[in-house]
Design a protein around this motif. Structure first.
Motif, PDB file in Angstrom:
ATOM      1  N   ALA A 270      16.654  38.531   8.129  1.00  0.00           N
ATOM      2  CA  ALA A 270      16.187  37.665   7.040  1.00  0.00           C
ATOM      3  C   ALA A 270      14.758  38.026   6.644  1.00  0.00           C
ATOM      4  CB  ALA A 270      16.275  36.202   7.460  1.00  0.00           C
ATOM      5  N   ILE A 271      13.935  38.370   7.621  1.00  0.00           N
ATOM      6  CA  ILE A 271      12.559  38.792   7.327  1.00  0.00           C
ATOM      7  C   ILE A 271      12.570  40.079   6.515  1.00  0.00           C
ATOM      8  CG2 ILE A 271      10.397  39.609   8.343  1.00  0.00           C
ATOM      9  CD1 ILE A 271      10.959  37.772  10.723  1.00  0.00           C
ATOM     10  N   GLN A 272      13.413  41.022   6.928  1.00  0.00           N
ATOM     11  CA  GLN A 272      13.505  42.285   6.200  1.00  0.00           C
ATOM     12  C   GLN A 272      14.007  42.060   4.778  1.00  0.00           C
ATOM     13  OE1 GLN A 272      12.390  45.356   7.504  1.00  0.00           O
ATOM     14  NE2 GLN A 272      12.516  45.711   5.303  1.00  0.00           N
ATOM     15  N   ASP A 273      14.942  41.123   4.627  1.00  0.00           N
ATOM     16  CA  ASP A 273      15.434  40.787   3.288  1.00  0.00           C
ATOM     17  C   ASP A 273      14.312  40.212   2.424  1.00  0.00           C
ATOM     18  OD1 ASP A 273      17.907  41.611   4.130  1.00  0.00           O
ATOM     19  OD2 ASP A 273      18.725  39.596   4.401  1.00  0.00           O
ATOM     20  N   ARG A 274      13.474  39.383   3.042  1.00  0.00           N
ATOM     21  CA  ARG A 274      12.357  38.789   2.296  1.00  0.00           C
ATOM     22  C   ARG A 274      11.363  39.871   1.879  1.00  0.00           C
ATOM     23  NH1 ARG A 274      10.319  36.556  -1.444  1.00  0.00           N
ATOM     24  NH2 ARG A 274       8.494  35.200  -1.245  1.00  0.00           N
ATOM     25  N   ILE A 275      11.103  40.820   2.756  1.00  0.00           N
ATOM     26  CA  ILE A 275      10.209  41.931   2.417  1.00  0.00           C
ATOM     27  C   ILE A 275      10.766  42.710   1.226  1.00  0.00           C
ATOM     28  CG2 ILE A 275       9.327  44.154   3.233  1.00  0.00           C
ATOM     29  CD1 ILE A 275       9.059  42.924   6.004  1.00  0.00           C
ATOM     30  N   THR A 276      12.082  42.895   1.216  1.00  0.00           N
ATOM     31  CA  THR A 276      12.732  43.599   0.102  1.00  0.00           C
ATOM     32  C   THR A 276      12.589  42.808  -1.196  1.00  0.00           C
ATOM     33  OG1 THR A 276      14.343  44.566   1.633  1.00  0.00           O
ATOM     34  CG2 THR A 276      14.906  44.587  -0.707  1.00  0.00           C
ATOM     35  N   GLU A 277      12.742  41.493  -1.112  1.00  0.00           N
ATOM     36  CA  GLU A 277      12.579  40.644  -2.302  1.00  0.00           C
ATOM     37  C   GLU A 277      11.168  40.770  -2.872  1.00  0.00           C
ATOM     38  OE1 GLU A 277      13.485  36.686  -1.165  1.00  0.00           O
ATOM     39  OE2 GLU A 277      15.616  37.056  -0.809  1.00  0.00           O
ATOM     40  N   ILE A 278      10.184  40.738  -1.981  1.00  0.00           N
ATOM     41  CA  ILE A 278       8.790  40.846  -2.425  1.00  0.00           C
ATOM     42  C   ILE A 278       8.550  42.195  -3.090  1.00  0.00           C
ATOM     43  CG2 ILE A 278       6.381  40.857  -1.664  1.00  0.00           C
ATOM     44  CD1 ILE A 278       7.338  39.069   0.712  1.00  0.00           C
ATOM     45  N   GLN A 279       9.122  43.245  -2.510  1.00  0.00           N
ATOM     46  CA  GLN A 279       8.961  44.577  -3.095  1.00  0.00           C
ATOM     47  C   GLN A 279       9.576  44.636  -4.486  1.00  0.00           C
ATOM     48  OE1 GLN A 279       7.142  47.145  -1.653  1.00  0.00           O
ATOM     49  NE2 GLN A 279       7.355  47.908  -3.745  1.00  0.00           N
ATOM     50  N   THR A 280      10.689  43.941  -4.676  1.00  0.00           N
ATOM     51  CA  THR A 280      11.326  43.890  -5.995  1.00  0.00           C
ATOM     52  C   THR A 280      10.397  43.234  -7.015  1.00  0.00           C
ATOM     53  OG1 THR A 280      13.517  43.743  -4.982  1.00  0.00           O
ATOM     54  CG2 THR A 280      13.332  43.057  -7.277  1.00  0.00           C
ATOM     55  N   GLU A 281       9.743  42.146  -6.607  1.00  0.00           N
ATOM     56  CA  GLU A 281       8.788  41.481  -7.497  1.00  0.00           C
ATOM     57  C   GLU A 281       7.613  42.397  -7.816  1.00  0.00           C
ATOM     58  OE1 GLU A 281       7.916  37.210  -6.961  1.00  0.00           O
ATOM     59  OE2 GLU A 281       9.082  37.362  -5.117  1.00  0.00           O
ATOM     60  N   LEU A 282       7.106  43.082  -6.802  1.00  0.00           N
ATOM     61  CA  LEU A 282       5.991  44.007  -7.017  1.00  0.00           C
ATOM     62  C   LEU A 282       6.379  45.115  -7.993  1.00  0.00           C
ATOM     63  CD1 LEU A 282       4.651  44.337  -3.354  1.00  0.00           C
ATOM     64  CD2 LEU A 282       3.330  43.521  -5.308  1.00  0.00           C
ATOM     65  N   ASP A 283       7.543  45.702  -7.769  1.00  0.00           N
ATOM     66  CA  ASP A 283       7.999  46.795  -8.642  1.00  0.00           C
ATOM     67  C   ASP A 283       8.157  46.327 -10.084  1.00  0.00           C
ATOM     68  OD1 ASP A 283       8.029  48.439  -6.449  1.00  0.00           O
ATOM     69  OD2 ASP A 283      10.188  48.262  -6.094  1.00  0.00           O
ATOM     70  N   ALA A 284       8.704  45.113 -10.250  1.00  0.00           N
ATOM     71  CA  ALA A 284       8.913  44.589 -11.599  1.00  0.00           C
ATOM     72  C   ALA A 284       7.585  44.364 -12.314  1.00  0.00           C
ATOM     73  CB  ALA A 284       9.714  43.290 -11.533  1.00  0.00           C
ATOM     74  N   LEU A 285       6.610  43.813 -11.603  1.00  0.00           N
ATOM     75  CA  LEU A 285       5.302  43.571 -12.212  1.00  0.00           C
ATOM     76  C   LEU A 285       4.595  44.880 -12.560  1.00  0.00           C
ATOM     77  CD1 LEU A 285       3.953  40.591 -10.064  1.00  0.00           C
ATOM     78  CD2 LEU A 285       4.450  40.554 -12.504  1.00  0.00           C
ATOM     79  N   ILE A 286       4.670  45.839 -11.651  1.00  0.00           N
ATOM     80  CA  ILE A 286       4.010  47.126 -11.898  1.00  0.00           C
ATOM     81  C   ILE A 286       4.668  47.851 -13.068  1.00  0.00           C
ATOM     82  CG2 ILE A 286       3.582  49.412 -10.911  1.00  0.00           C
ATOM     83  CD1 ILE A 286       3.331  48.019  -8.172  1.00  0.00           C
ATOM     84  N   GLU A 287       5.990  47.800 -13.115  1.00  0.00           N
ATOM     85  CA  GLU A 287       6.721  48.475 -14.193  1.00  0.00           C
ATOM     86  C   GLU A 287       6.379  47.885 -15.558  1.00  0.00           C
ATOM     87  OE1 GLU A 287      11.335  49.279 -15.636  1.00  0.00           O
ATOM     88  OE2 GLU A 287      10.922  48.381 -13.673  1.00  0.00           O
ATOM     89  N   LYS A 288       6.193  46.563 -15.606  1.00  0.00           N
ATOM     90  CA  LYS A 288       5.930  45.891 -16.885  1.00  0.00           C
ATOM     91  C   LYS A 288       4.440  45.640 -17.114  1.00  0.00           C
ATOM     92  CE  LYS A 288      10.378  45.462 -17.555  1.00  0.00           C
ATOM     93  NZ  LYS A 288      10.873  46.018 -16.296  1.00  0.00           N
ATOM     94  N   LYS A 289       3.593  46.301 -16.327  1.00  0.00           N
ATOM     95  CA  LYS A 289       2.157  46.043 -16.396  1.00  0.00           C
ATOM     96  C   LYS A 289       1.604  46.214 -17.806  1.00  0.00           C
ATOM     97  CE  LYS A 289      -2.281  47.797 -14.705  1.00  0.00           C
ATOM     98  NZ  LYS A 289      -2.959  48.746 -13.778  1.00  0.00           N
ATOM     99  N   GLU A 290       1.849  47.369 -18.424  1.00  0.00           N
ATOM    100  CA  GLU A 290       1.290  47.642 -19.745  1.00  0.00           C
ATOM    101  C   GLU A 290       1.796  46.636 -20.773  1.00  0.00           C
ATOM    102  OE1 GLU A 290      -1.095  49.711 -20.256  1.00  0.00           O
ATOM    103  OE2 GLU A 290      -1.039  50.334 -18.151  1.00  0.00           O
ATOM    104  N   ASN A 291       3.068  46.304 -20.689  1.00  0.00           N
ATOM    105  CA  ASN A 291       3.644  45.339 -21.619  1.00  0.00           C
ATOM    106  C   ASN A 291       2.983  43.978 -21.472  1.00  0.00           C
ATOM    107  OD1 ASN A 291       5.494  43.479 -22.932  1.00  0.00           O
ATOM    108  ND2 ASN A 291       6.933  45.189 -23.008  1.00  0.00           N
ATOM    109  N   LEU A 292       2.757  43.576 -20.230  1.00  0.00           N
ATOM    110  CA  LEU A 292       2.123  42.284 -19.975  1.00  0.00           C
ATOM    111  C   LEU A 292       0.700  42.245 -20.527  1.00  0.00           C
ATOM    112  CD1 LEU A 292       3.293  41.613 -16.310  1.00  0.00           C
ATOM    113  CD2 LEU A 292       3.806  40.179 -18.283  1.00  0.00           C
ATOM    114  N   LEU A 293      -0.050  43.316 -20.305  1.00  0.00           N
ATOM    115  CA  LEU A 293      -1.445  43.340 -20.740  1.00  0.00           C
ATOM    116  C   LEU A 293      -1.556  43.391 -22.262  1.00  0.00           C
ATOM    117  CD1 LEU A 293      -2.968  45.824 -18.117  1.00  0.00           C
ATOM    118  CD2 LEU A 293      -3.059  43.327 -18.108  1.00  0.00           C
ATOM    119  N   GLU A 294      -0.595  44.034 -22.913  1.00  0.00           N
ATOM    120  CA  GLU A 294      -0.668  44.194 -24.364  1.00  0.00           C
ATOM    121  C   GLU A 294      -0.170  42.967 -25.120  1.00  0.00           C
ATOM    122  OE1 GLU A 294       1.470  47.701 -25.324  1.00  0.00           O
ATOM    123  OE2 GLU A 294       0.060  49.061 -24.322  1.00  0.00           O
TER     124      GLU A 294
END
Length: 318
Positions: free
Chosen positions: A66-90
């Motif tokens: 369950a801890i490993q699953d939570r780490i994976t969930e957090i990584q998904t959130e990080l990846d999504a934010l980083i991927e959409k960074k430019e869009n968010l800032l603009e």
């Protein structure tokens, strides 16, 4: 079967997280233009965001998978934010620092879950050592029979002193850990209040896209979860340190008894005396070989210090 089901849950969570960020980014971007976006579309974006905020108050997982699953969930959130960074800032009314703080908070949360798994492993190992010691004999761990020579006595004494030093280090760590418990508890209380305020403010948004506020909520949520996990890590570490302390106390007492026994039965040994003299001579010779290098290091350090002081004096005079 359970493993397969758990993996399916993780995959679904990852897809939902990605879907959420896509809806949030593109939906809120379109609602920023009142001519092209309908009021219903803007409302949908906020509703989706609010559902995620309300669902974000979670129990801390303790099972390793369950801890490993939570780490994976957090990584998904990080990846999504980083991927959409430019869009968010603009397209959104946010600064790069707003996004950076959220990313840092999520990264810290991911790290503390890794610490949680390490703390669990350390406690498991401490308990294993405890079980192994309980099976051992309570007799002093001294090999050989008297009489003992001086080298043997010094070897036992060195072991005793080593355990004493390790025991002092564990006691020091234990005092620090136990002393900071109230501080962490107070930190959690403050973060809970902050998260509640930000969450309520976000829930009451009406005529705004809410992306900046959502990032603030996510940051506060991650900080709160990090503190709660840290508190659990602290408890696990304290338990492991107490076990280590008890193990070292038992080992120290055992060696103390053995040391006293050996001391009473030390006898003069000519061969041992000669061997000790040779070892001391070798140590002296090795130290002498290092002296030239140490002198050179000292001279280089002296020159560097002199130059630094000269540069500082010149700078002050200017």
């Amino acid at each position: 079967m359970k493993t397969t089901l758990r993996r399916c849950v993780v995959i679904c969570a990852m897809l939902l997280a990605e879907l959420f960020f896509c809806i949030l980014i593109y939906g809120s971007a379109s609602s920023a233009n009142p001519v092209e976006a309908s009021q219903e579309a803007e409302k949908t974006v906020l509703e989706v965001a609010k559902v995620n905020v309300e669902a974000s108050v979670r129990e801390i997982p303790l099972d390793k998978q369950a801890i490993q699953d939570r780490i994976t969930e957090i990584q998904t959130e990080l990846d999504a934010l980083i991927e959409k960074k430019e869009n968010l800032l603009e397209t959104e009314n946010i600064e790069e620092d707003d996004l950076r703080r959220t990313l840092v908070a999520l990264g810290s949360l991911q790290n503390v879950y890794s610490r949680l798994m390490s703390a669990q492993d350390n406690l498991t190992e401490a308990k294993r050592e405890q079980e192994a010691q309980e099976k051992k004999s309570a007799e002093p761990d001294i090999s050989g029979q008297p009489p003992f020579n001086l080298s043997f006595y010094e070897d036992v004494r060195n072991r005793y002193e080593s355990v004493e030093q390790r025991l002092e280090a564990v006691n020091s760590s234990l005092r620090l850990s136990e002393g900071s418990v109230s501080t962490v508890d107070e930190q959690i209380r403050r973060m809970e209040e902050q998260y509640k305020v930000l969450s309520e403010e976000f829930q009451n948004l009406k005529n705004a896209s809410g992306v900046k506020q959502l990032l603030q909520v996510k940051e506060a949520e991650a900080d709160l979860e990090t503190s709660k996990v840290s508190r659990i890590v602290q408890d696990l570490n304290i338990e492991a340190q107490n076990i280590s302390r008890n193990l070292l106390l038992a080992e120290r007492d055992n060696l103390k008894t053995g040391l006293e026994f050996v001391k009473k039965h030390v006898a003069y040994d000519e061969k041992d005396r000669t061997a000790r003299g040779e070892r001391i001579g070798e140590q002296i010779a090795a130290a002498r070989e290092k002296l030239p290098g140490l002198r050179e290091d000292r001279e280089r350090a002296r020159i560097a210090l002199s130059r630094s002081q000269g540069a500082l004096t010149s700078a002050r005079n200017e």
